[in-house]
Design a protein around this motif. Structure first.
Motif, PDB file in Angstrom:
ATOM      1  N   LYS A  60       0.841  -1.195   0.000  1.00 18.28           N
ATOM      2  CA  LYS A  60       0.000   0.000   0.000  1.00 18.28           C
ATOM      3  C   LYS A  60       0.874   1.242   0.000  1.00 18.28           C
ATOM      4  O   LYS A  60       1.860   1.322   0.732  1.00 18.28           O
ATOM      5  N   ASP A  61       0.513   2.212  -0.831  1.00 13.52           N
ATOM      6  CA  ASP A  61       1.144   3.532  -0.846  1.00 13.52           C
ATOM      7  C   ASP A  61       0.084   4.567  -0.508  1.00 13.52           C
ATOM      8  O   ASP A  61      -1.001   4.570  -1.112  1.00 13.52           O
ATOM      9  N   LEU A  62       0.415   5.431   0.436  1.00 10.69           N
ATOM     10  CA  LEU A  62      -0.519   6.455   0.906  1.00 10.69           C
ATOM     11  C   LEU A  62       0.195   7.790   0.970  1.00 10.69           C
ATOM     12  O   LEU A  62       1.334   7.868   1.443  1.00 10.69           O
ATOM     13  N   GLU A  63      -0.463   8.839   0.510  1.00 14.48           N
ATOM     14  CA  GLU A  63       0.055  10.192   0.644  1.00 14.48           C
ATOM     15  C   GLU A  63      -1.105  11.120   0.964  1.00 14.48           C
ATOM     16  O   GLU A  63      -2.119  11.124   0.260  1.00 14.48           O
ATOM     17  N   GLN A  64      -0.964  11.890   2.037  1.00 18.48           N
ATOM     18  CA  GLN A  64      -2.055  12.773   2.476  1.00 18.48           C
ATOM     19  C   GLN A  64      -1.494  14.131   2.896  1.00 18.48           C
ATOM     20  O   GLN A  64      -0.504  14.217   3.621  1.00 18.48           O
ATOM     21  N   THR A  65      -2.150  15.182   2.444  1.00 18.02           N
ATOM     22  CA  THR A  65      -1.821  16.548   2.841  1.00 18.02           C
ATOM     23  C   THR A  65      -3.105  17.239   3.271  1.00 18.02           C
ATOM     24  O   THR A  65      -4.128  17.131   2.573  1.00 18.02           O
ATOM     25  N   GLN A  66      -3.073  17.915   4.413  1.00 15.45           N
ATOM     26  CA  GLN A  66      -4.252  18.671   4.828  1.00 15.45           C
ATOM     27  C   GLN A  66      -3.826  19.904   5.616  1.00 15.45           C
ATOM     28  O   GLN A  66      -2.750  19.948   6.219  1.00 15.45           O
TER      29      GLN A  66
END
Length: 725
Positions: A281-287
């Motif tokens: 799994k690859d995850l990238e999150q910006t908030q």
């Protein structure tokens, strides 16, 4: 409430009697103790202290001196009754979090629990959340709210977890830290922080860290980048602004589950399909988000919050290529299968506006507000294999690669929830708290993959959620209360993504659940420590439960009625100087309160029937925790904690269970300060006695791979150095 009467109440009644006697005896002594600053409960928004809040609410502070590697929330949040926070040893699937049995069905991420970080939701509008973006490097405290009051947060609020990071203060400083441990684990971090010299300047905390590990099990390596920044302005007009920005990026192999025989033989091994298809799994999150609060006058204040974020995920599952091509047990081409690579790009945003009025009527506090949330998702599915260029027979494949597209859709979701709360101190020792929230969630899916038909659709869910609590201050240091609230939980987009019978499109037949939640409690704070005792009952209709999990793909259905009831007790005490003790116990009886029929299609069994009285899987009936710690500002520090978890059933039929276990952890360290320098070292050992146990289970895994083994004895050690300027 009749079923609650059958519970063993002798122990709680004895506890109540002891608490009353203690308070009557200790009242004069407590008055003589120097007053400490009152800490108000944040989650209930009533501005009351913990003792005066008629709800099960707990606050845990991060130790001032580092005593663990600082990667998983399980290192901080411990000892809260009826809260299960399980480490899967799988960074591709996040931690498993449930409260009073709500959320236990989740095979990855968090369901049924609302999570907020610095006032910004870490839970999507549909109720799906994650803990991976919580930065332990800059974390100050965590507040946990269980029970009826959590319904004030609307959809999927079987409990609430609020994480609050530190605010900059004092001189500018830089902190560098490193921790390493078992399985070639490494964690490196840097924190910059400083207070504001004037109201026009912000206090700031900027944290950045990198973590990598080979993992306890085969095929469980992971690396993670996490950045968190918080700017705080305290303006001259009394208003306060927080601006928070967070970024997380994870690449993790997925070891998936094992059968019981495989776990007992070698808990580190993985299924052959895991390696064949390179599950990962690859995850990238910006908030980013802003909160603003301002007192208008002595009686009125306002609060506003706004946020926006983007989350991208690509996940490779181990579904065999022939299953994606053909309908099981036939030679018929399966046009409906959505593939074994999940790929989505999700943008989410929202706002919350609230007004608070105090003493507009005698001895009252009123909150009224509107919460807005929305999500737009582009979701695709692909085959997890490609055909070799030299293949002419259709039999030579490259596995674990993104192949042909099998799903393509745009999903949108939004809610607009008005809410109001009121608190009235109608007598010196009596108060009533009420609330009402209208929760509404609107789903829409537009299908762009039309070779298997148009599976577009939409649905709306809505419910009014009233709550009420009556509290009695028996003595200045003893509170009794009773409360009720209506709960509401919609299925998440992920839970609706697949039909249990294998047909294409969303499972729009999946209904939201509603619950009636009751609680009675007693709290005491005196020279003998801080005590809390709670009895609770939750009756749920249309509960969302697992319909089976195969090769990482989970499906869900509704159960007509479920019942959760139990008792919780907690105690904490500062024994002497910097020596503190904590203990907790919870009993949770979570069962199906009506039988659930089996699901069949074309004479093929899809999901087994469930008998009334079966225990809800994924939930431990008994939990206990005890800890003892010596935590001074400087010098030697150490701690020990012991955690007990009862057996956990793996499926709705209760055919088997992950065995109960008791594990022990210890830590030691030394903190040193000299002028503008601070140094802290630590070493800790988890699972001290090398128990072989199951950390979590994959509920209703149709291939029998229910078990996710926990790590055996493991260690970590680290060093942090700070310099003020």
């Amino acid at each position: 409430m009749r079923s609650l009467i059958t519970m063993p109440w002798n122990t709680p009644l004895l506890f109540i009697s002891v608490c009353i006697c203690q308070n009557l005896y200790a009242e004069d002594t407590v008055k003589a103790i120097k007053d400490l600053p009152t800490i108000t409960a944040e989650a209930t928004r009533t501005g009351t202290s913990y003792l005066d809040t008629p709800a099960s609410i707990y606050r845990i502070y991060v130790p001032k001196q580092t005593d663990n590697i600082g990667v998983n929330l399980t290192e901080v949040v411990q000892g809260i009754p009826s809260l299960q926070l399980n480490n899967r040893q799988n960074y591709a699937q996040d931690l498993q979090l449930s409260m009073r049995g709500f959320g236990a069905r989740s095979t990855f991420g968090v369901r049924g629990i609302r999570i907020y970080v610095d006032g910004i939701p870490a839970t999507m509008p549909d109720g799906q959340g994650q803990t991976s973006n919580i930065d332990l490097n800059s974390l100050d405290h965590v507040e946990v709210l269980t029970g009826p009051f959590s319904s004030l947060y609307g959809n999927s609020s079987g409990g609430v977890l609020l994480a609050e990071t530190k605010e900059g203060k004092g001189k500018d400083s830089v902190t560098l830290n490193y921790g390493g441990g078992s399985h070639n684990s490494n964690h490196t971090g840097m924190i910059l922080q400083g207070g504001a010299e004037s109201s026009s300047q912000p206090a700031y905390v900027i944290s950045s860290s990198y973590f990598n590990t080979d993992g306890y099990r085969d095929h469980s390596a992971a690396d993670k980048v996490l950045n968190n920044a918080k700017l705080t302005w305290n303006l001259d007009d009394g208003s306060k602004i927080n601006w928070i920005t967070n970024y997380v990026k994870i690449h993790a192999a997925d070891p998936m589950g094992l059968t019981k025989a495989q776990w007992l033989s070698n808990p580190k091994q993985v299924q052959s399909g895991v390696l064949k298809y390179n599950t990962r799994k690859d995850l990238e999150q910006t908030q980013t988000g802003i909160t603003w609060s301002k007192p208008i006058d002595d009686h009125n204040s306002v609060y506003a919050m706004g946020y926006i974020g983007n989350r991208q995920v690509t996940q490779y599952q181990s579904i065999p290529n022939q299953v994606q091509r053909l309908i099981p047990n036939t030679n018929i081409v399966n046009k409906n299968h959505a593939g074994a690579v999940i790929d989505f790009d999700r943008t989410y945003y929202g706002a919350d506006f609230r007004w608070t009025g105090k003493d507009l009527l005698p001895n009252t506090t009123i909150n009224a507000g509107l919460a807005l949330d929305a999500m737009n998702e582009d979701r695709k599915g692909y085959e997890n294999f490609t055909r070799s260029k030299a293949d002419t027979q259709g039999t030579d494949y490259n596995f674990g690669e993104k192949g042909n597209i099998r799903r393509n859709e745009n999903n949108t979701l939004w809610n607009a929830d008005p809410y109001i709360q009121a608190s009235w101190q109608f007598l010196p020792a009596w108060r009533i708290d009420t609330g009402l929230r209208y929760s509404n969630v609107h789903y829409k899916s537009k299908d762009h993959y039309l070779s298997n038909g148009d599976n577009s659709g939409k649905t709306d869910y809505n419910h009014a959620l009233p709550s009420a609590a009556l509290s009695w201050k028996i003595t200045p240091n003893l509170l009794a209360y009773t409360s009720y609230a209506k709960g509401f939980e919609t299925p998440t987009f992920t839970e609706m993504a697949y039909n249990a019978d294998g047909s294409a499109g969303f499972n729009f037949a999946l209904q939201p659940s509603t619950s009636d939640n009751y609680e009675v409690g007693l709290k005491a704070d005196n020279q003998f420590g801080i005590f809390a005792l709670t009895g609770f009952l939750s009756q749920t209709k249309n509960d969302i439960v697992s319909a089976g999990t195969s090769n990482g793909r989970a499906t869900f259905r509704n159960a007509d009625k479920t019942l959760r009831q139990g008792i919780e007790a907690s105690w904490s005490k500062k024994l002497w100087r910097d020596l503190t003790a904590q203990a907790s116990y919870s009993y949770l009886d979570a069962t199906f309160d009506a039988s659930v029929p089996e699901i069949r299609k074309n004479n093929r069994l899809i999901a087994n029937s469930i008998q009334k009285g079966s225990y809800i899987p994924g939930v431990a009936k008994n939990q206990a925790f005890a800890s003892l710690g010596w935590r001074p500002e400087v010098g030697f520090h150490a701690g020990v904690d012991v955690r007990y978890m009862d057996k956990i059933y793996i499926d709705d039929q209760n055919t088997d269970a992950a065995p109960s276990y008791t594990i022990t952890a210890i830590d030691v360290g030394y903190a040193y300060k000299y002028k503008d320098w601070s140094v802290n070292t630590y070493a800790c050992v988890d699972n001290l006695f090398n128990r072989n146990y199951i950390g979590s289970v994959i509920v209703n895994e149709s291939n029998g791979n229910y078990f996710e083994p926990a790590d055996k004895r493991n260690w970590s050690a680290g060093l942090s150095i700070s310099k003020q300027f």
